[in-house]
Motif scaffolding. Sequence first.
Motif, PDB file in Angstrom:
ATOM      1  N   UNK A 218       0.816  -1.214   0.000  1.00  0.00           N
ATOM      2  CA  UNK A 218       0.000   0.000   0.000  1.00  0.00           C
ATOM      3  C   UNK A 218       0.849   1.263   0.000  1.00  0.00           C
ATOM      4  N   UNK A 219       2.172   1.088   0.119  1.00  0.00           N
ATOM      5  CA  UNK A 219       3.074   2.232   0.191  1.00  0.00           C
ATOM      6  C   UNK A 219       4.028   2.227  -0.994  1.00  0.00           C
ATOM      7  N   UNK A 220       4.568   3.387  -1.306  1.00  0.00           N
ATOM      8  CA  UNK A 220       5.567   3.489  -2.363  1.00  0.00           C
ATOM      9  C   UNK A 220       6.824   2.732  -1.977  1.00  0.00           C
TER      10      UNK A 220
ATOM     11  N   UNK B 251       3.473   2.347  10.092  1.00  0.00           N
ATOM     12  CA  UNK B 251       2.953   3.509   9.369  1.00  0.00           C
ATOM     13  C   UNK B 251       2.563   4.641  10.305  1.00  0.00           C
ATOM     14  N   UNK B 252       1.983   4.295  11.486  1.00  0.00           N
ATOM     15  CA  UNK B 252       1.539   5.349  12.391  1.00  0.00           C
ATOM     16  C   UNK B 252       2.704   6.069  13.066  1.00  0.00           C
TER      17      UNK B 252
ATOM     18  N   UNK C  67       1.593   6.722   0.679  1.00  0.00           N
ATOM     19  CA  UNK C  67       0.522   5.783   0.344  1.00  0.00           C
ATOM     20  C   UNK C  67       0.194   5.853  -1.147  1.00  0.00           C
ATOM     21  N   UNK C  68       0.052   4.686  -1.761  1.00  0.00           N
ATOM     22  CA  UNK C  68      -0.244   4.596  -3.197  1.00  0.00           C
ATOM     23  C   UNK C  68      -1.713   4.945  -3.455  1.00  0.00           C
TER      24      UNK C  68
ATOM     25  N   UNK D 193      -4.707   3.616   0.059  1.00  0.00           N
ATOM     26  CA  UNK D 193      -5.578   4.207   1.076  1.00  0.00           C
ATOM     27  C   UNK D 193      -6.846   3.386   1.261  1.00  0.00           C
ATOM     28  N   UNK D 194      -7.428   2.928   0.150  1.00  0.00           N
ATOM     29  CA  UNK D 194      -8.628   2.100   0.219  1.00  0.00           C
ATOM     30  C   UNK D 194      -8.324   0.754   0.868  1.00  0.00           C
ATOM     31  N   UNK D 195      -7.197   0.163   0.497  1.00  0.00           N
ATOM     32  CA  UNK D 195      -6.823  -1.137   1.057  1.00  0.00           C
ATOM     33  C   UNK D 195      -6.636  -1.057   2.570  1.00  0.00           C
ATOM     34  N   UNK D 196      -6.009   0.010   3.030  1.00  0.00           N
ATOM     35  CA  UNK D 196      -5.756   0.161   4.457  1.00  0.00           C
ATOM     36  C   UNK D 196      -7.042   0.490   5.209  1.00  0.00           C
TER      37      UNK D 196
END
Length: 218
Positions: A80-82, A91-92, A101-102, A106-109
């Motif tokens: 989900x990330x570059x 990530x947090x 985020x690709x 964002x939708x996947x996460x």
Amino acid sequence: MRYINYNDINEERLGNVDMYNKYFKRICDVIITFISIIILSWMIILLMLLIKITSKGPVFFRQRRIGRNKCEFYILKFRTMRIDTPSDVPTHLLKNPEQYITPIGKLLRKTSLDELPQLFNIIKGDMSMVGPRPALWNQYNLIKQRDKYGANAVRPGLTGWAQVNGRDELPIRLKARLDGEYITRMSFLFDVKCIIKTVGCVIRRDGLKEGTPEVDNL
């Protein structure tokens, strides 16, 4: 929230937990996961195509995690990330995760669909459907705290008791305690309860934070 008093746990209860963990939990994991993969195969293939089309890099993201008895394994997620995102950093804990985020990430996460490839980790035997979420190899405080409750002695889970009681919002000490509570209450019905509560948490996005520091009250 109710907590388990570990001094009040009798040997019979621990024996029942051990029986389920040793002989039945793995069988349930394989059956449920195999059925899930068949039902969700169309979605898995579709997401693989969307990830490949919308961003450069591999479809899957592999990361070192701590498994049963603190043996390391590589967890699978949809990327989900570059590819230039700092590695081995939750990530947090990134200062500005949005920049990494690709388009589809964002939708996947948001829907937790990025976790679907962990079904293959379960089939392989690295993980279980329910258990303590696998810590990163460098989350030393969490690993140490889990040792106090025996939570490093079982397969980590796709979801867990701590995840349905706070997820990213939990301080490490509380997260480890909840993982320990799961160990003492482990049963088929309790696993089902965790799975049902997980569905509700995903829909409501309970406890999910991006780009904020993890609370650590150790």
